[in-house]
Design an enzyme around this catalytic site. Sequence first.
Site, PDB file in Angstrom:
ATOM      1  N   HIS A  71      51.125  57.575  19.469  1.00 47.13           N
ATOM      2  CA  HIS A  71      51.500  56.404  18.669  1.00 47.13           C
ATOM      3  C   HIS A  71      51.439  55.113  19.490  1.00 47.13           C
ATOM      4  O   HIS A  71      52.203  54.177  19.253  1.00 47.13           O
ATOM      5  CB  HIS A  71      52.891  56.578  18.051  1.00 47.13           C
ATOM      6  CG  HIS A  71      53.006  57.739  17.110  1.00 47.13           C
ATOM      7  ND1 HIS A  71      52.646  57.653  15.780  1.00 47.13           N
ATOM      8  CD2 HIS A  71      53.408  59.019  17.324  1.00 47.13           C
ATOM      9  CE1 HIS A  71      52.839  58.835  15.208  1.00 47.13           C
ATOM     10  NE2 HIS A  71      53.291  59.673  16.117  1.00 47.13           N
ATOM     11  N   ASN A 145      55.471  60.190   9.303  1.00 47.03           N
ATOM     12  CA  ASN A 145      54.026  59.962   9.273  1.00 47.03           C
ATOM     13  C   ASN A 145      53.591  59.660   7.840  1.00 47.03           C
ATOM     14  O   ASN A 145      54.398  59.722   6.911  1.00 47.03           O
ATOM     15  CB  ASN A 145      53.275  61.206   9.771  1.00 47.03           C
ATOM     16  CG  ASN A 145      53.454  61.455  11.253  1.00 47.03           C
ATOM     17  OD1 ASN A 145      53.580  60.520  12.040  1.00 47.03           O
ATOM     18  ND2 ASN A 145      53.470  62.720  11.640  1.00 47.03           N
ATOM     19  N   TYR A 359      62.191  62.701  22.105  1.00 50.24           N
ATOM     20  CA  TYR A 359      62.126  61.260  21.868  1.00 50.24           C
ATOM     21  C   TYR A 359      63.082  60.494  22.763  1.00 50.24           C
ATOM     22  O   TYR A 359      62.748  59.437  23.303  1.00 50.24           O
ATOM     23  CB  TYR A 359      62.403  60.950  20.394  1.00 50.24           C
ATOM     24  CG  TYR A 359      61.198  61.143  19.505  1.00 50.24           C
ATOM     25  CD1 TYR A 359      60.522  62.357  19.481  1.00 50.24           C
ATOM     26  CD2 TYR A 359      60.726  60.122  18.700  1.00 50.24           C
ATOM     27  CE1 TYR A 359      59.417  62.547  18.674  1.00 50.24           C
ATOM     28  CE2 TYR A 359      59.614  60.303  17.888  1.00 50.24           C
ATOM     29  CZ  TYR A 359      58.965  61.517  17.874  1.00 50.24           C
ATOM     30  OH  TYR A 359      57.870  61.699  17.086  1.00 50.24           O
TER      31      TYR A 359
END
Length: 694
Positions: A71, A145, A359
Amino acid sequence: MKDFELSQGGANHQKPAGKDDVMTTAQGAPIADDQNWLTAGPRGPQLLEDQIAREKIFHFDHERIPERVVHARGYGVHGEFELTDPIPEFTRAGVLSGEKGKKTPVFTRFSTVAGNKGSPDLARDVRGFAVKFYTEEGNWDIVGNNIPVFFIQDAIKFPDLIHSVKPAPDRGFPQAQSAHDNFWDFASLSPESMHMIMWQMSDRTIPRSFRFMEGFGVHTFRLVNAEGKSHFVKFHWKPKQGMQSVIWNEALKINGMDPDFHRRDMWNAIDAGDYPQWDLGVQIFDEEFAENFEFDVLDATKIIPEEQVPVRIIGTMTLNNNVDNFFAETEQVAFCTQNIVPGIDHSDDPLLQGRNFSYLDTQLKRLGGPNFTHIPINAPKCPVRHFQQDGHMAMHNPKGRANYEPNSWGGDTGEDRGPRACPMNGFTSYEAPVTGPKVRVRSETFADHYSQARQFYISQTEIEQRHIANALTFELSKVERMDIRKRMVGHLRHIDADLAQAVCDGIGLTELPEKVPLAREPITDLPPSDALSILKNGPDSFKGRKLGIYVAKGGDAAIVDALKTAAMDAGAMVEIIAPHVAGAELSDGKMIEASEKIDGGPSVVYDAVALVMGEDAAKNYADDKPSIDFVNDAFAHAKFIAYVPETMALLKGAGVDGKIDDGFVKLTGAGDAKTFVETCGKLRYWDRMAVKQD
């Protein structure tokens, strides 16, 4: 000497700064000259004592932070979420259960997955769709997404997936492409990827705009109400502008013409006040449904068809403010799937569980330390109270002596003891029962890899199915190893026989390869779902789209004005293209300024085009390559084309004069402009694609 200073960019050419706009150093000291390094004489060596120059160069040398591994190519926009249908019966989260009309600030980042920061916008790729809600109870992130499923079921495979789709380590290419041996070798050896492969090879991965994409939370989450009762939920973003994608040939040409196409489109739309909106929808279901559903709701490679659990619309997100600084906001924003608020909880989805770890770990590496929540774009807009302190780039620390708890400072009043946990209002995890031995196994309920892949394919229109077959043929044609190609076709045979045959023929295999072995027999009678098709969910107007009007000398001024008016009345944008960027003289003798010169404004960047020029001009440009390409591409990409009779010479030069179909609209007067724009609401004349122009 004065002239020399001016010509060399010296400070003398600038007007004196006002009181409030004096340039300063990072320490706040005013600067007299930002053009010249301090030297020993006009032609002498530079002096290291120049603190102004050293500070400027020092900061420049350290401007870059590690780009995201995935990303990396992203674009962020501010906005707000308005709750239109509160659901307190399902969740105590204030953002979803407050009063109707409650508004919450948001920041949304769209992205590609595989490419680096410098890759083009129109790569065939999954698009990230991440939303940060700045709620009154803390930040909540839906890190999703534009596709509701993923390639893998367990997070331990994520490094392998990404390694396979990134440039090969020995040669450093291809960039932002899945059309190579490594990716298809991995995919063909990972049957769980087959559902996602169908989505990836569909037009979903070459969207016309961020504004025309759906978004999904991908995973199954939990909602928990004030009484502690839990339901499962899947999150959906439905674009009010309708869905739309480009054709692969368009994507290739747009990337060459404008690699920033999606970024520019979003910036220009918001700058013009055409704010994109998405409805937030939820699929809510209970444990009983989860137990009886054909597939495991914790499997991220599966969807729940909307026909089985309808999507309930509960709010609307409006993106209405471009960022002030791309780096400070879009680059530094940190999304984490773990960021939830009371009333929202995680499920046992193994891919989600791994993301929750990954993350947070990623932000430490990318943003330099544990205090990334101090960066304004990441900082909650509600009060923050805790005893966390120090660390790299700490912007604020707890005040007073107490930096731990429990503590007894403050006596009876407790004024200096600091914050305390609140069992009544604080976050509590849903008490889901957990039992079982420690094992490294994949649940048998995750074993069906083809049923929903087939369901997705048969839900598409004939045009969309052809695009999927063409995409698979293109990608596998880039694969050098024959065994990988055959293995992939062997998977396709479990999805659809006609699709497998089309790809087999497309890559030149003389016979169908053997089917790959099955872990579980697929379900072949799942019904089509219209919600899975882009073309079945397109817009009903030309709103938010762009009309390109190619004008040249002698073009009918009234028709040009009528086209502009009709398009803008429909909520569309208009650009004028001309042989010269200065514009063209129309029939009224006035010059109309052009937005683009013809070789810089190809028809691929417009949703529909119009040709308005005098007969002599049309003859002059009938053999002009950019003009011919403008018409040819618009025709080949099934776009609606308006033309005045005087342009027949140009249509003939492009070789389409004998192919005029219902996708053409003749403009004999200003009154025809409105009819044309209304026709453009269909976006494309797909009947033209029957001759396989793509």
